[in-house]
Design a protein around this motif. Structure first.
Motif, mmCIF file in Angstrom:
data_model
loop_
_atom_site.group_PDB
_atom_site.id
_atom_site.type_symbol
_atom_site.label_atom_id
_atom_site.label_comp_id
_atom_site.label_asym_id
_atom_site.label_seq_id
_atom_site.Cartn_x
_atom_site.Cartn_y
_atom_site.Cartn_z
ATOM 1 N N GLU A 45 126.869 -34.107 88.858
ATOM 2 C CA GLU A 45 128.253 -34.596 88.843
ATOM 3 C C GLU A 45 128.454 -35.687 89.879
ATOM 4 O OE1 GLU A 45 130.489 -30.949 89.267
ATOM 5 O OE2 GLU A 45 130.612 -30.699 87.102
ATOM 6 N N GLN A 71 128.766 -34.848 80.652
ATOM 7 C CA GLN A 71 129.342 -33.824 79.775
ATOM 8 C C GLN A 71 128.234 -33.010 79.096
ATOM 9 O OE1 GLN A 71 132.365 -32.744 79.645
ATOM 10 N NE2 GLN A 71 131.873 -31.226 78.099
ATOM 11 N N ARG A 74 126.790 -30.636 81.630
ATOM 12 C CA ARG A 74 127.705 -29.497 81.826
ATOM 13 C C ARG A 74 127.539 -28.471 80.711
ATOM 14 N NH1 ARG A 74 132.477 -33.480 83.190
ATOM 15 N NH2 ARG A 74 132.391 -33.485 85.465
ATOM 16 N N GLN A 75 127.494 -28.944 79.472
ATOM 17 C CA GLN A 75 127.354 -28.035 78.330
ATOM 18 C C GLN A 75 126.033 -27.286 78.368
ATOM 19 O OE1 GLN A 75 128.111 -30.888 75.148
ATOM 20 N NE2 GLN A 75 130.064 -29.874 74.724
#
Length: 95
Positions: A45, A71, A74-75
């Motif tokens: 991040e 993203q 993160r998933q």
């Protein structure tokens, strides 16, 4: 702006090629190093946000590809967040 990819191995053994629009990834990860999933996610991040911010400063717009990569990371991390021993290994950098 020099872009790069970094290859990672997830706790389930799958591997992914990840994108960064900047070499800043090298400031946050070391090839061959294992990171607890939460630490990896936090570093990703920070690094990808910094990379996108560099694009913003230079070109006047954020890097949607870097934010999309974040993203995706993160998933991928989500199923492993409650596994305290789960590690992500940074395999390599390629610029």
């Amino acid at each position: 702006m020099p872009e790069m990819t970094f290859r990672v191995r997830w706790p389930d053994g799958k591997e992914s090629e990840c994108y960064s629009p900047s070499l800043v990834i090298q400031d946050h990860f070391t090839p061959g190093q294992d990171y607890p999933v939460r630490d990896f996610l936090q570093k990703a991040e920070t690094a990808l946000t910094q990379a996108s911010d560099r694009v913003l400063a230079r070109y006047g717009f954020a890097c949607s590809r870097a934010l999309g990569q974040l993203q995706a990371i993160r998933q991928t991390c989500t199923p492993f967040l409650n596994q305290p021993d789960a590690q992500v290994r940074v395999l390599s950098f390629k610029s």
